[in-house]
Design an enzyme around this catalytic site. Structure first.
Site, PDB file in Angstrom:
ATOM      1  N   ASP A   1       1.870   6.158  -6.429  1.00  0.00           N
ATOM      2  CA  ASP A   1       1.822   5.575  -5.083  1.00  0.00           C
ATOM      3  C   ASP A   1       3.010   6.084  -4.262  1.00  0.00           C
ATOM      4  O   ASP A   1       4.160   5.853  -4.618  1.00  0.00           O
ATOM      5  CB  ASP A   1       1.911   4.044  -5.187  1.00  0.00           C
TER       6      ASP A   1
ATOM      7  N   TYR B   1       8.109   7.089   2.792  1.00  0.00           N
ATOM      8  CA  TYR B   1       9.047   7.172   1.670  1.00  0.00           C
ATOM      9  C   TYR B   1       9.831   8.488   1.696  1.00  0.00           C
ATOM     10  O   TYR B   1      10.846   8.617   1.009  1.00  0.00           O
ATOM     11  CB  TYR B   1       8.337   7.022   0.320  1.00  0.00           C
TER      12      TYR B   1
ATOM     13  N   LYS C   1       0.260   6.883   2.415  1.00  0.00           N
ATOM     14  CA  LYS C   1       0.022   5.901   3.488  1.00  0.00           C
ATOM     15  C   LYS C   1       0.467   6.447   4.829  1.00  0.00           C
ATOM     16  O   LYS C   1       1.470   7.172   4.901  1.00  0.00           O
ATOM     17  CB  LYS C   1       0.782   4.603   3.204  1.00  0.00           C
TER      18      LYS C   1
ATOM     19  N   HIS D   1      -0.416   1.800   6.481  1.00  0.00           N
ATOM     20  CA  HIS D   1       0.706   1.170   5.753  1.00  0.00           C
ATOM     21  C   HIS D   1       0.937  -0.274   6.189  1.00  0.00           C
ATOM     22  O   HIS D   1       1.218  -1.144   5.371  1.00  0.00           O
ATOM     23  CB  HIS D   1       1.974   2.001   5.964  1.00  0.00           C
TER      24      HIS D   1
ATOM     25  N   LEU E   1       7.517  -7.023  -9.631  1.00  0.00           N
ATOM     26  CA  LEU E   1       8.667  -7.472 -10.412  1.00  0.00           C
ATOM     27  C   LEU E   1       9.788  -7.978  -9.516  1.00  0.00           C
ATOM     28  O   LEU E   1      10.379  -9.028  -9.763  1.00  0.00           O
ATOM     29  CB  LEU E   1       9.178  -6.313 -11.284  1.00  0.00           C
TER      30      LEU E   1
ATOM     31  N   SER F   1      10.369   2.054 -11.186  1.00  0.00           N
ATOM     32  CA  SER F   1      11.701   2.033 -11.790  1.00  0.00           C
ATOM     33  C   SER F   1      12.265   3.443 -11.741  1.00  0.00           C
ATOM     34  O   SER F   1      11.514   4.415 -11.762  1.00  0.00           O
ATOM     35  CB  SER F   1      11.647   1.555 -13.246  1.00  0.00           C
TER      36      SER F   1
ATOM     37  N   ARG G   1      12.380   1.821 -18.629  1.00  0.00           N
ATOM     38  CA  ARG G   1      11.597   0.783 -17.957  1.00  0.00           C
ATOM     39  C   ARG G   1      10.234   1.314 -17.491  1.00  0.00           C
ATOM     40  O   ARG G   1       9.251   0.567 -17.470  1.00  0.00           O
ATOM     41  CB  ARG G   1      12.378   0.243 -16.767  1.00  0.00           C
TER      42      ARG G   1
ATOM     43  N   ASN H   1       7.002  -0.666 -18.630  1.00  0.00           N
ATOM     44  CA  ASN H   1       6.022  -1.188 -17.677  1.00  0.00           C
ATOM     45  C   ASN H   1       4.600  -0.682 -17.945  1.00  0.00           C
ATOM     46  O   ASN H   1       3.637  -1.220 -17.409  1.00  0.00           O
ATOM     47  CB  ASN H   1       6.452  -0.839 -16.242  1.00  0.00           C
TER      48      ASN H   1
HETATM   49  N1  LIG Z   1       2.541  -1.167   1.085  1.00  0.00           N
HETATM   50  C1  LIG Z   1       3.749  -1.667   1.223  1.00  0.00           C
HETATM   51  O1  LIG Z   1       4.129  -2.168   2.300  1.00  0.00           O
HETATM   52  C2  LIG Z   1       4.696  -1.644   0.061  1.00  0.00           C
HETATM   53  C3  LIG Z   1       5.875  -2.399   0.105  1.00  0.00           C
HETATM   54  C4  LIG Z   1       6.720  -2.377  -1.019  1.00  0.00           C
HETATM   55  C5  LIG Z   1       6.369  -1.625  -2.125  1.00  0.00           C
HETATM   56  N2  LIG Z   1       5.225  -0.866  -2.135  1.00  0.00           N
HETATM   57  C6  LIG Z   1       4.857  -0.024  -3.300  1.00  0.00           C
HETATM   58  O2  LIG Z   1       4.913  -0.826  -4.475  1.00  0.00           O
HETATM   59  C7  LIG Z   1       5.814  -0.256  -5.404  1.00  0.00           C
HETATM   60  C8  LIG Z   1       6.467  -1.339  -6.242  1.00  0.00           C
HETATM   61  O3  LIG Z   1       7.143  -2.273  -5.459  1.00  0.00           O
HETATM   62  P1  LIG Z   1       8.742  -2.308  -5.341  1.00  0.00           P
HETATM   63  O4  LIG Z   1       9.269  -0.948  -5.559  1.00  0.00           O
HETATM   64  O5  LIG Z   1       9.033  -2.981  -4.043  1.00  0.00           O
HETATM   65  O6  LIG Z   1       9.201  -3.328  -6.461  1.00  0.00           O
HETATM   66  P2  LIG Z   1       8.936  -3.572  -8.033  1.00  0.00           P
HETATM   67  O7  LIG Z   1       8.231  -2.432  -8.646  1.00  0.00           O
HETATM   68  O8  LIG Z   1       8.372  -4.937  -8.153  1.00  0.00           O
HETATM   69  O9  LIG Z   1      10.425  -3.689  -8.538  1.00  0.00           O
HETATM   70  C9  LIG Z   1      11.292  -2.607  -8.595  1.00  0.00           C
HETATM   71  C10 LIG Z   1      12.638  -3.156  -9.054  1.00  0.00           C
HETATM   72  O10 LIG Z   1      12.493  -3.781 -10.324  1.00  0.00           O
HETATM   73  C11 LIG Z   1      13.330  -3.138 -11.279  1.00  0.00           C
HETATM   74  N3  LIG Z   1      12.530  -3.010 -12.518  1.00  0.00           N
HETATM   75  C12 LIG Z   1      11.561  -2.111 -12.801  1.00  0.00           C
HETATM   76  N4  LIG Z   1      11.033  -2.323 -14.012  1.00  0.00           N
HETATM   77  C13 LIG Z   1      11.687  -3.391 -14.522  1.00  0.00           C
HETATM   78  C14 LIG Z   1      11.593  -4.088 -15.748  1.00  0.00           C
HETATM   79  N5  LIG Z   1      10.713  -3.730 -16.686  1.00  0.00           N
HETATM   80  N6  LIG Z   1      12.411  -5.167 -15.953  1.00  0.00           N
HETATM   81  C15 LIG Z   1      13.293  -5.534 -15.006  1.00  0.00           C
HETATM   82  N7  LIG Z   1      13.426  -4.908 -13.818  1.00  0.00           N
HETATM   83  C16 LIG Z   1      12.628  -3.845 -13.572  1.00  0.00           C
HETATM   84  C17 LIG Z   1      13.715  -1.804 -10.692  1.00  0.00           C
HETATM   85  O11 LIG Z   1      15.027  -1.452 -11.047  1.00  0.00           O
HETATM   86  P3  LIG Z   1      15.337  -0.060 -11.830  1.00  0.00           P
HETATM   87  O12 LIG Z   1      14.872   1.057 -10.938  1.00  0.00           O
HETATM   88  O13 LIG Z   1      16.820  -0.107 -12.009  1.00  0.00           O
HETATM   89  O14 LIG Z   1      14.597  -0.128 -13.125  1.00  0.00           O
HETATM   90  C18 LIG Z   1      13.675  -2.084  -9.188  1.00  0.00           C
HETATM   91  O15 LIG Z   1      14.902  -2.636  -8.759  1.00  0.00           O
HETATM   92  C19 LIG Z   1       6.788   0.530  -4.514  1.00  0.00           C
HETATM   93  O16 LIG Z   1       7.559   1.446  -5.239  1.00  0.00           O
HETATM   94  C20 LIG Z   1       5.818   1.139  -3.540  1.00  0.00           C
HETATM   95  O17 LIG Z   1       5.152   2.250  -4.130  1.00  0.00           O
HETATM   96  C21 LIG Z   1       4.389  -0.891  -1.065  1.00  0.00           C
END
Ligand SMILES: NC(=O)c1ccc[n+]([C@@H]2O[C@H](COP(=O)([O-])OP(=O)(O)OC[C@H]3O[C@@H](n4cnc5c(N)ncnc54)[C@H](OP(=O)(O)O)[C@@H]3O)[C@@H](O)[C@H]2O)c1
Length: 261
Positions: A49, A54, A79, A110, A191, A231, A236, A240
């Site tokens: 994704d 980004y 997006k 987006h 997460l 991550s 991780r 995951n």
């Molecule tokens: N459409 C939208 O508006 C939108 C908005 C936000 C996100 N997204 C998409 O969704 C994806 C995921 O969401 P996100 O990046 O916001 O958050 P997420 O994946 O929920 O969380 C990422 C955070 O969690 C940590 N993490 C990862 N695996 C872990 C584990 N097993 N245990 C503990 N902590 C862990 C990571 O740290 P480390 O890197 O240090 O492991 C990072 O700080 C994004 O990358 C993006 O592609 C889309």
């Protein structure tokens, strides 16, 4: 729903299958994006994704190419930023060029531009689909009312809505409404927005010898929600994806669902 390997997908309305777990790349720049995607593909993820916003599409594309996998073996989402409304075709061409691919698998609006559904933008998405530049089209951060507006204007529903999602915001009504619209639910920030120390989560995790993060991701998989954890650490990224060797009991699922109440 029970998925036993990492490759199970959900069928989108266009007949395209999207793998249930993808690798999110928000805030992964440069080497982090490249190394993260390389690690994810090496571990077994087949869904990435990204987004114009980004700024990492070129590094994501390089990682997919260097993985040795065929283009058709990796599901790529990108997006279109809301600010690019009116310049959709140029935006998609720029994404294809940065990614170094002839087509993407899923293209999303987006965010609703200025909080509006913008059926004109959606029409440009339908045109891109018809031109074969993307295999499916959808939205992100849209409400059901905004989705209805797109359907009324064009007769075509988004294949998918990417929204913040985890057990703590689980809402049965939203799930049912999206299902009734034939819109697949894809969860982001699974997460980051969860309380990984919540006792219900940690108790269930301990019962399976898994982590709280893995229980959350398994909860998505069992519900058939697509999910895209991110991550920058290989261990991780691996953790995951290691959620296909255990199953939550119906009672555990109920307790996790209840966290959203
Ligand atoms: N459409 C939208 O508006 C939108 C908005 C936000 C996100 N997204 C998409 O969704 C994806 C995921 O969401 P996100 O990046 O916001 O958050 P997420 O994946 O929920 O969380 C990422 C955070 O969690 C940590 N993490 C990862 N695996 C872990 C584990 N097993 N245990 C503990 N902590 C862990 C990571 O740290 P480390 O890197 O240090 O492991 C990072 O700080 C994004 O990358 C993006 O592609 C889309």
């Amino acid at each position: 729903m029970t998925a036993r390997t990492g490759q199970e997908g959900v069928l989108l309305s266009e007949g395209v299958s999207i793998p249930l777990i993808g690798f999110g790349t928000w805030q992964l720049d440069g080497d982090d994006a490249y190394n993260g995607v390389r690690a994810a593909l090496d571990i077994g993820y087949r869904h990435i994704d990204t987004a114009t916003a980004y700024g990492n599409e070129n590094r994501v594309g390089a990682a997919v190419r260097d993985s040795g996998l065929g283009r058709q073996d990796v599901f790529i989402t990108t997006k279109c930023p809301p600010g690019n409304a009116g310049r959709e075709a140029q935006t998609l061409d720029a994404s294809l060029s940065a990614l170094g691919v002839d087509f993407i698998d899923l293209w999303l609006i987006h965010w609703p531009p200025h909080g509006e559904a913008r059926p004109d933008m959606w029409k440009a998405f339908v045109a891109a689909l018809e031109q074969g530049k993307t295999r499916a089209i959808g939205v992100s951060n849209y409400s059901i009312a905004q989705i209805d507006e797109l359907v009324t204007a064009t007769g075509r529903a988004p294949a998918l809505n990417q929204i913040p999602w985890n057990p703590f915001v689980f809402n049965e009504r939203e799930v049912a409404e999206l299902r009734d619209h034939h819109v697949v639910l894809e969860g982001y920030s699974p997460l980051k927005r969860s309380d990984l120390g919540n006792p219900v989560l940690t108790e269930i995790a301990a019962a399976h010898g898994k982590t709280a993060a893995q229980v959350i991701l398994r909860w998505h998989v069992e519900h058939g929600f697509v999910v895209i954890p991110r991550s920058r650490r290989r261990e991780r990224i691996e953790e995951n994806f290691a959620v296909f060797d255990f199953e939550l009991t119906p009672e555990e699922l109920r307790r996790l669902d209840a966290l959203g109440a």
